[in-house]
Each structure stands twice: as structure tokens, then as C-alpha cells.
Write an enzyme that holds these catalytic residues in place. Sequence first.
Site, mmCIF file in Angstrom:
data_model
loop_
_atom_site.group_PDB
_atom_site.id
_atom_site.type_symbol
_atom_site.label_atom_id
_atom_site.label_comp_id
_atom_site.label_asym_id
_atom_site.label_seq_id
_atom_site.Cartn_x
_atom_site.Cartn_y
_atom_site.Cartn_z
ATOM 1 N N ASP A 29 0.198 -5.065 3.664
ATOM 2 C CA ASP A 29 0.734 -5.686 4.883
ATOM 3 C C ASP A 29 0.462 -7.192 4.839
ATOM 4 O O ASP A 29 -0.626 -7.629 4.449
ATOM 5 C CB ASP A 29 0.090 -5.057 6.125
ATOM 6 C CG ASP A 29 0.871 -5.366 7.390
ATOM 7 O OD1 ASP A 29 1.444 -4.425 7.973
ATOM 8 O OD2 ASP A 29 0.924 -6.548 7.800
ATOM 9 N N ILE A 30 1.449 -7.960 5.251
ATOM 10 C CA ILE A 30 1.348 -9.420 5.205
ATOM 11 C C ILE A 30 0.342 -9.949 6.235
ATOM 12 O O ILE A 30 -0.169 -11.061 6.101
ATOM 13 C CB ILE A 30 2.759 -10.030 5.420
ATOM 14 C CG1 ILE A 30 2.879 -11.388 4.778
ATOM 15 C CG2 ILE A 30 3.159 -10.049 6.883
ATOM 16 C CD1 ILE A 30 4.316 -11.893 4.685
ATOM 17 N N ASN A 87 4.206 3.777 14.024
ATOM 18 C CA ASN A 87 4.635 3.294 15.326
ATOM 19 C C ASN A 87 6.115 3.623 15.504
ATOM 20 O O ASN A 87 6.906 3.457 14.575
ATOM 21 C CB ASN A 87 4.434 1.781 15.421
ATOM 22 C CG ASN A 87 2.974 1.393 15.339
ATOM 23 O OD1 ASN A 87 2.114 2.095 15.841
ATOM 24 N ND2 ASN A 87 2.678 0.273 14.695
ATOM 25 N N VAL A 96 9.400 -3.412 12.855
ATOM 26 C CA VAL A 96 10.367 -3.330 11.753
ATOM 27 C C VAL A 96 10.996 -1.938 11.775
ATOM 28 O O VAL A 96 10.286 -0.926 11.643
ATOM 29 C CB VAL A 96 9.685 -3.600 10.390
ATOM 30 C CG1 VAL A 96 10.702 -3.494 9.260
ATOM 31 C CG2 VAL A 96 9.014 -4.978 10.375
ATOM 32 N N HIS A 100 7.960 3.403 8.441
ATOM 33 C CA HIS A 100 6.800 3.058 7.613
ATOM 34 C C HIS A 100 5.541 3.668 8.190
ATOM 35 O O HIS A 100 5.422 3.897 9.394
ATOM 36 C CB HIS A 100 6.628 1.540 7.483
ATOM 37 C CG HIS A 100 6.602 0.808 8.783
ATOM 38 N ND1 HIS A 100 7.740 0.487 9.476
ATOM 39 C CD2 HIS A 100 5.571 0.342 9.527
ATOM 40 C CE1 HIS A 100 7.412 -0.154 10.587
ATOM 41 N NE2 HIS A 100 6.100 -0.248 10.649
ATOM 42 N N MET A 101 4.615 3.916 7.292
ATOM 43 C CA MET A 101 3.313 4.454 7.656
ATOM 44 C C MET A 101 2.278 3.388 7.309
ATOM 45 O O MET A 101 2.279 2.853 6.199
ATOM 46 C CB MET A 101 3.083 5.717 6.833
ATOM 47 C CG MET A 101 1.837 6.473 7.117
ATOM 48 S SD MET A 101 1.776 7.876 5.967
ATOM 49 C CE MET A 101 2.739 9.054 6.878
ATOM 50 N N HIS A 102 1.430 3.048 8.287
ATOM 51 C CA HIS A 102 0.334 2.121 8.019
ATOM 52 C C HIS A 102 -0.849 2.929 7.482
ATOM 53 O O HIS A 102 -1.258 3.910 8.104
ATOM 54 C CB HIS A 102 -0.134 1.431 9.308
ATOM 55 C CG HIS A 102 0.894 0.566 9.971
ATOM 56 N ND1 HIS A 102 0.856 -0.808 9.931
ATOM 57 C CD2 HIS A 102 1.982 0.871 10.716
ATOM 58 C CE1 HIS A 102 1.868 -1.311 10.622
ATOM 59 N NE2 HIS A 102 2.571 -0.308 11.120
HETATM 60 P P1 AMP Z 1 5.241 -2.133 12.933
HETATM 61 O O1 AMP Z 1 4.753 -3.025 14.042
HETATM 62 O O2 AMP Z 1 4.656 -0.764 12.954
HETATM 63 O O3 AMP Z 1 6.757 -2.126 12.842
HETATM 64 O O4 AMP Z 1 4.682 -2.772 11.601
HETATM 65 C C1 AMP Z 1 5.368 -3.721 10.853
HETATM 66 C C2 AMP Z 1 4.374 -4.314 9.899
HETATM 67 O O5 AMP Z 1 5.075 -4.982 8.870
HETATM 68 C C3 AMP Z 1 3.423 -5.338 10.515
HETATM 69 O O6 AMP Z 1 2.083 -4.900 10.336
HETATM 70 C C4 AMP Z 1 3.716 -6.620 9.743
HETATM 71 O O7 AMP Z 1 2.578 -7.386 9.513
HETATM 72 C C5 AMP Z 1 4.318 -6.073 8.457
HETATM 73 N N1 AMP Z 1 5.228 -6.957 7.753
HETATM 74 C C6 AMP Z 1 6.297 -7.629 8.241
HETATM 75 N N2 AMP Z 1 6.932 -8.305 7.268
HETATM 76 C C7 AMP Z 1 6.263 -8.051 6.119
HETATM 77 C C8 AMP Z 1 6.427 -8.454 4.762
HETATM 78 N N3 AMP Z 1 7.415 -9.265 4.386
HETATM 79 N N4 AMP Z 1 5.535 -8.005 3.849
HETATM 80 C C9 AMP Z 1 4.515 -7.191 4.220
HETATM 81 N N5 AMP Z 1 4.320 -6.760 5.478
HETATM 82 C C10 AMP Z 1 5.168 -7.187 6.423
#
Ligand code: AMP
Length: 114
Positions: A29-30, A87, A96, A100-102
Site C-alpha cells: 500500500d502506498i 472495505n 478504490v 481488494h483485500m488489505h
Molecule cells: P480502500 O480505502 O479500501 O479503497 O483502500 C484503497 C487503498 O489503496 C488505500 O489504502 C490507498 O493507500 C491505496 N492506494 C491507492 N493508490 C495506490 C497505489 N497507486 N499504489 C498502492 N496503493 C495505493
Amino acid sequence: MSTIFSKIVNKEIKADIVYETETVLAFNDINPQAPVHVLIIPKIEIPKVTDLKGSEHAALLGDMIDAANKIAKDLGIDKDGFRLVMNCGDNGGQDVYHLHMHLLGGRKMNWPPG
Ligand code: AMP
């Protein structure tokens, strides 16, 4: 609708990829919220949890769990434990709209979450 994660899948945008199979991709994660914060995504475009069907996506979800377990083991957080979060939608805090799974670990997680 394509998101930044599809661009990462298509290698149009760089990411710090930690794991990849035919069906899933995982990258750091960025904006990490823990010492380990990896995002595990399906390569196909599925916007959110409510678009999933057990009958159709069971294998894909299994692949995501397998990826999480493999990465957790590789990064040495499998024994102490970790958290998996998906989420969904506005109230779930989804930013996003590519499923995706954190995978969060490397420290004790708080409960209840914010
Ligand atoms: P969510 O809030 O569950 O949709 O999580 C989206 C996640 O994507 C967040 O934790 C961001 O920090 C991460 N994110 C957004 N853009 C990027 C990227 N280019 N590379 C890596 N992580 C990203």
C-alpha cells in the site's frame, strides 16, 4: 470502470509488487497503516464485495486467501497474526472501486476499528 488498480495490473503504473499469480496481484500500500500493509487484488475488474457471487467467485476468493497466507508467511507475520480487511462502499470506507483485500500486520491491531 477502470481504476488505478487495473493500470497496476496492466503494468501501466508501477507498484511495489510482492506476489503475483495468474489470477491475483499483491503490492505494498502506498500509504501504509501498519509495518506490513499489502493490497491483494483480483486481476479481473470487480468493483466491490457486493458484486461477488459465491457460485462464480469462490475460487478467486480462495486464491486471494491463499495469497494472503503466503505473503504473511513470507513476511514472517503468520505466527503473531494479522488482519484482513475488505472495505465496501462509502460507509465501508472504500476509495478504490477495484476489489481488494488489505493485509495488515507487524503490530497489534486495535478493535473496534474506527
Ligand atoms: P480502500 O480505502 O479500501 O479503497 O483502500 C484503497 C487503498 O489503496 C488505500 O489504502 C490507498 O493507500 C491505496 N492506494 C491507492 N493508490 C495506490 C497505489 N497507486 N499504489 C498502492 N496503493 C495505493
